[in-house]
Design a protein around this motif. Sequence first.
Motif, PDB file in Angstrom:
ATOM      1  N   ASN A  25       1.128  25.311  -0.958  1.00  0.00           N
ATOM      2  CA  ASN A  25       1.716  26.001   0.195  1.00  0.00           C
ATOM      3  C   ASN A  25       2.652  25.108   1.010  1.00  0.00           C
ATOM      4  OD1 ASN A  25       0.263  24.521   2.139  1.00  0.00           O
ATOM      5  ND2 ASN A  25      -1.376  26.024   2.279  1.00  0.00           N
ATOM      6  N   GLY A  26       2.878  23.886   0.531  1.00  0.00           N
ATOM      7  CA  GLY A  26       3.845  23.003   1.163  1.00  0.00           C
ATOM      8  C   GLY A  26       3.312  22.164   2.308  1.00  0.00           C
ATOM      9  N   ALA A  27       2.029  22.262   2.613  1.00  0.00           N
ATOM     10  CA  ALA A  27       1.456  21.459   3.692  1.00  0.00           C
ATOM     11  C   ALA A  27       1.482  19.976   3.337  1.00  0.00           C
ATOM     12  CB  ALA A  27       0.028  21.911   3.994  1.00  0.00           C
ATOM     13  N   ILE A  28       1.288  19.663   2.058  1.00  0.00           N
ATOM     14  CA  ILE A  28       1.416  18.288   1.565  1.00  0.00           C
ATOM     15  C   ILE A  28       2.647  18.263   0.673  1.00  0.00           C
ATOM     16  CG2 ILE A  28       0.423  16.494   0.104  1.00  0.00           C
ATOM     17  CD1 ILE A  28      -2.329  17.411   1.000  1.00  0.00           C
ATOM     18  N   ARG A  29       3.604  17.407   1.020  1.00  0.00           N
ATOM     19  CA  ARG A  29       4.860  17.354   0.275  1.00  0.00           C
ATOM     20  C   ARG A  29       4.936  16.166  -0.661  1.00  0.00           C
ATOM     21  NH1 ARG A  29       9.391  17.603   4.399  1.00  0.00           N
ATOM     22  NH2 ARG A  29      10.624  17.634   2.510  1.00  0.00           N
ATOM     23  N   GLY A  30       3.977  15.250  -0.595  1.00  0.00           N
ATOM     24  CA  GLY A  30       4.014  14.105  -1.491  1.00  0.00           C
ATOM     25  C   GLY A  30       2.937  13.098  -1.144  1.00  0.00           C
ATOM     26  N   PHE A  31       2.848  12.071  -1.933  1.00  0.00           N
ATOM     27  CA  PHE A  31       1.847  11.024  -1.754  1.00  0.00           C
ATOM     28  C   PHE A  31       2.562   9.676  -1.822  1.00  0.00           C
ATOM     29  CE2 PHE A  31      -0.293  14.652  -3.501  1.00  0.00           C
ATOM     30  CZ  PHE A  31      -1.462  14.718  -2.772  1.00  0.00           C
ATOM     31  N   THR A  32       1.939   8.657  -1.324  1.00  0.00           N
ATOM     32  CA  THR A  32       2.495   7.315  -1.383  1.00  0.00           C
ATOM     33  C   THR A  32       1.389   6.310  -1.664  1.00  0.00           C
ATOM     34  OG1 THR A  32       3.919   5.724  -0.262  1.00  0.00           O
ATOM     35  CG2 THR A  32       2.280   6.828   1.089  1.00  0.00           C
ATOM     36  N   VAL A  33       1.788   5.094  -1.967  1.00  0.00           N
ATOM     37  CA  VAL A  33       0.849   4.010  -2.218  1.00  0.00           C
ATOM     38  C   VAL A  33       1.117   2.933  -1.182  1.00  0.00           C
ATOM     39  CG1 VAL A  33       0.165   2.211  -3.838  1.00  0.00           C
ATOM     40  CG2 VAL A  33       0.759   4.490  -4.686  1.00  0.00           C
ATOM     41  N   ARG A  34       0.075   2.436  -0.542  1.00  0.00           N
ATOM     42  CA  ARG A  34       0.199   1.320   0.385  1.00  0.00           C
ATOM     43  C   ARG A  34      -0.415   0.101  -0.281  1.00  0.00           C
ATOM     44  NH1 ARG A  34      -2.702   2.752   5.578  1.00  0.00           N
ATOM     45  NH2 ARG A  34      -4.096   3.740   4.109  1.00  0.00           N
ATOM     46  N   THR A  35       0.345  -0.969  -0.377  1.00  0.00           N
ATOM     47  CA  THR A  35      -0.148  -2.172  -1.023  1.00  0.00           C
ATOM     48  C   THR A  35      -0.589  -3.183   0.034  1.00  0.00           C
ATOM     49  OG1 THR A  35       2.066  -3.133  -1.106  1.00  0.00           O
ATOM     50  CG2 THR A  35       1.356  -1.879  -3.023  1.00  0.00           C
ATOM     51  N   CYS A  36      -1.382  -4.139  -0.378  1.00  0.00           N
ATOM     52  CA  CYS A  36      -1.840  -5.172   0.546  1.00  0.00           C
ATOM     53  C   CYS A  36      -0.692  -6.119   0.865  1.00  0.00           C
ATOM     54  CB  CYS A  36      -3.039  -5.920  -0.020  1.00  0.00           C
ATOM     55  SG  CYS A  36      -2.683  -6.833  -1.517  1.00  0.00           S
ATOM     56  N   GLU A  37      -0.793  -6.816   1.987  1.00  0.00           N
ATOM     57  CA  GLU A  37       0.281  -7.683   2.448  1.00  0.00           C
ATOM     58  C   GLU A  37       0.507  -8.890   1.549  1.00  0.00           C
ATOM     59  OE1 GLU A  37      -1.895  -7.891   5.835  1.00  0.00           O
ATOM     60  OE2 GLU A  37      -1.161  -5.964   6.545  1.00  0.00           O
ATOM     61  N   GLU A  38      -0.484  -9.271   0.757  1.00  0.00           N
ATOM     62  CA  GLU A  38      -0.355 -10.464  -0.078  1.00  0.00           C
ATOM     63  C   GLU A  38       0.575 -10.260  -1.278  1.00  0.00           C
ATOM     64  OE1 GLU A  38      -3.612  -9.231   0.617  1.00  0.00           O
ATOM     65  OE2 GLU A  38      -3.690 -10.456   2.407  1.00  0.00           O
ATOM     66  N   ILE A  39       0.953  -9.044  -1.564  1.00  0.00           N
ATOM     67  CA  ILE A  39       1.813  -8.781  -2.724  1.00  0.00           C
ATOM     68  C   ILE A  39       3.226  -9.281  -2.435  1.00  0.00           C
ATOM     69  CG2 ILE A  39       2.922  -6.931  -4.045  1.00  0.00           C
ATOM     70  CD1 ILE A  39       0.316  -5.466  -4.044  1.00  0.00           C
ATOM     71  N   ASP A  40       3.810  -9.935  -3.408  1.00  0.00           N
ATOM     72  CA  ASP A  40       5.165 -10.483  -3.291  1.00  0.00           C
ATOM     73  C   ASP A  40       6.166  -9.343  -3.101  1.00  0.00           C
ATOM     74  OD1 ASP A  40       7.581 -11.794  -3.516  1.00  0.00           O
ATOM     75  OD2 ASP A  40       7.141 -12.694  -5.459  1.00  0.00           O
ATOM     76  N   GLU A  41       6.809  -9.311  -1.957  1.00  0.00           N
ATOM     77  CA  GLU A  41       7.737  -8.229  -1.645  1.00  0.00           C
ATOM     78  C   GLU A  41       9.037  -8.310  -2.435  1.00  0.00           C
ATOM     79  OE1 GLU A  41       8.294  -8.071   2.554  1.00  0.00           O
ATOM     80  OE2 GLU A  41       6.203  -7.580   2.944  1.00  0.00           O
ATOM     81  N   THR A  42       9.290  -9.438  -3.089  1.00  0.00           N
ATOM     82  CA  THR A  42      10.524  -9.574  -3.856  1.00  0.00           C
ATOM     83  C   THR A  42      10.401  -8.949  -5.249  1.00  0.00           C
ATOM     84  OG1 THR A  42       9.898 -11.742  -4.738  1.00  0.00           O
ATOM     85  CG2 THR A  42      11.109 -11.709  -2.651  1.00  0.00           C
ATOM     86  N   VAL A  43       9.204  -8.554  -5.615  1.00  0.00           N
ATOM     87  CA  VAL A  43       8.976  -7.945  -6.916  1.00  0.00           C
ATOM     88  C   VAL A  43       8.923  -6.429  -6.741  1.00  0.00           C
ATOM     89  CG1 VAL A  43       7.375  -7.743  -8.854  1.00  0.00           C
ATOM     90  CG2 VAL A  43       7.679  -9.945  -7.727  1.00  0.00           C
ATOM     91  N   LEU A  44       9.704  -5.719  -7.518  1.00  0.00           N
ATOM     92  CA  LEU A  44       9.710  -4.268  -7.455  1.00  0.00           C
ATOM     93  C   LEU A  44       8.506  -3.730  -8.213  1.00  0.00           C
ATOM     94  CD1 LEU A  44      11.113  -1.601  -6.741  1.00  0.00           C
ATOM     95  CD2 LEU A  44      12.369  -1.810  -8.889  1.00  0.00           C
ATOM     96  N   ARG A  45       7.747  -2.886  -7.556  1.00  0.00           N
ATOM     97  CA  ARG A  45       6.573  -2.279  -8.183  1.00  0.00           C
ATOM     98  C   ARG A  45       6.630  -0.776  -7.956  1.00  0.00           C
ATOM     99  NH1 ARG A  45       2.608  -6.394  -8.913  1.00  0.00           N
ATOM    100  NH2 ARG A  45       3.193  -8.254  -7.794  1.00  0.00           N
ATOM    101  N   ALA A  46       6.089  -0.031  -8.877  1.00  0.00           N
ATOM    102  CA  ALA A  46       6.058   1.423  -8.731  1.00  0.00           C
ATOM    103  C   ALA A  46       4.790   1.965  -9.359  1.00  0.00           C
ATOM    104  CB  ALA A  46       7.274   2.060  -9.394  1.00  0.00           C
ATOM    105  N   THR A  47       4.290   3.007  -8.773  1.00  0.00           N
ATOM    106  CA  THR A  47       3.155   3.730  -9.321  1.00  0.00           C
ATOM    107  C   THR A  47       3.614   5.159  -9.561  1.00  0.00           C
ATOM    108  OG1 THR A  47       1.618   2.381  -8.052  1.00  0.00           O
ATOM    109  CG2 THR A  47       0.789   4.469  -8.899  1.00  0.00           C
ATOM    110  N   MET A  48       3.290   5.697 -10.728  1.00  0.00           N
ATOM    111  CA  MET A  48       3.749   7.039 -11.054  1.00  0.00           C
ATOM    112  C   MET A  48       2.615   7.826 -11.711  1.00  0.00           C
ATOM    113  SD  MET A  48       6.597   8.098 -13.848  1.00  0.00           S
ATOM    114  CE  MET A  48       8.084   7.952 -12.902  1.00  0.00           C
TER     115      MET A  48
END
Length: 73
Positions: A25-48
């Motif tokens: 019904n459109g109440a939820i339009r998507g999901f996301t992943v929150r990673t911990c702060e220790e993960i290297d931000e210069t590395v591209l990561r994706a979850t699908m």
Amino acid sequence: MAAIVEELNTSRGTVQKRLDRLIANGAIRGFTVRTCEEIDETVLRATMNVKTSGKKPAAIIKALNGLPEVVAL
């Protein structure tokens, strides 16, 4: 999802059906992943999530595993 099921004291199926309705019904339009702060931000990561139809999931898994970009499946 286990935490939601435990918090609501209900079955996984009930929670899944409710999520499916909220998505439909459109109440939820998507999901996301929150990673911990220790993960290297210069590395591209994706979850699908991949939903398949048909009767050859093994062939799909084999094809995805053959992609050099796929690290884990």
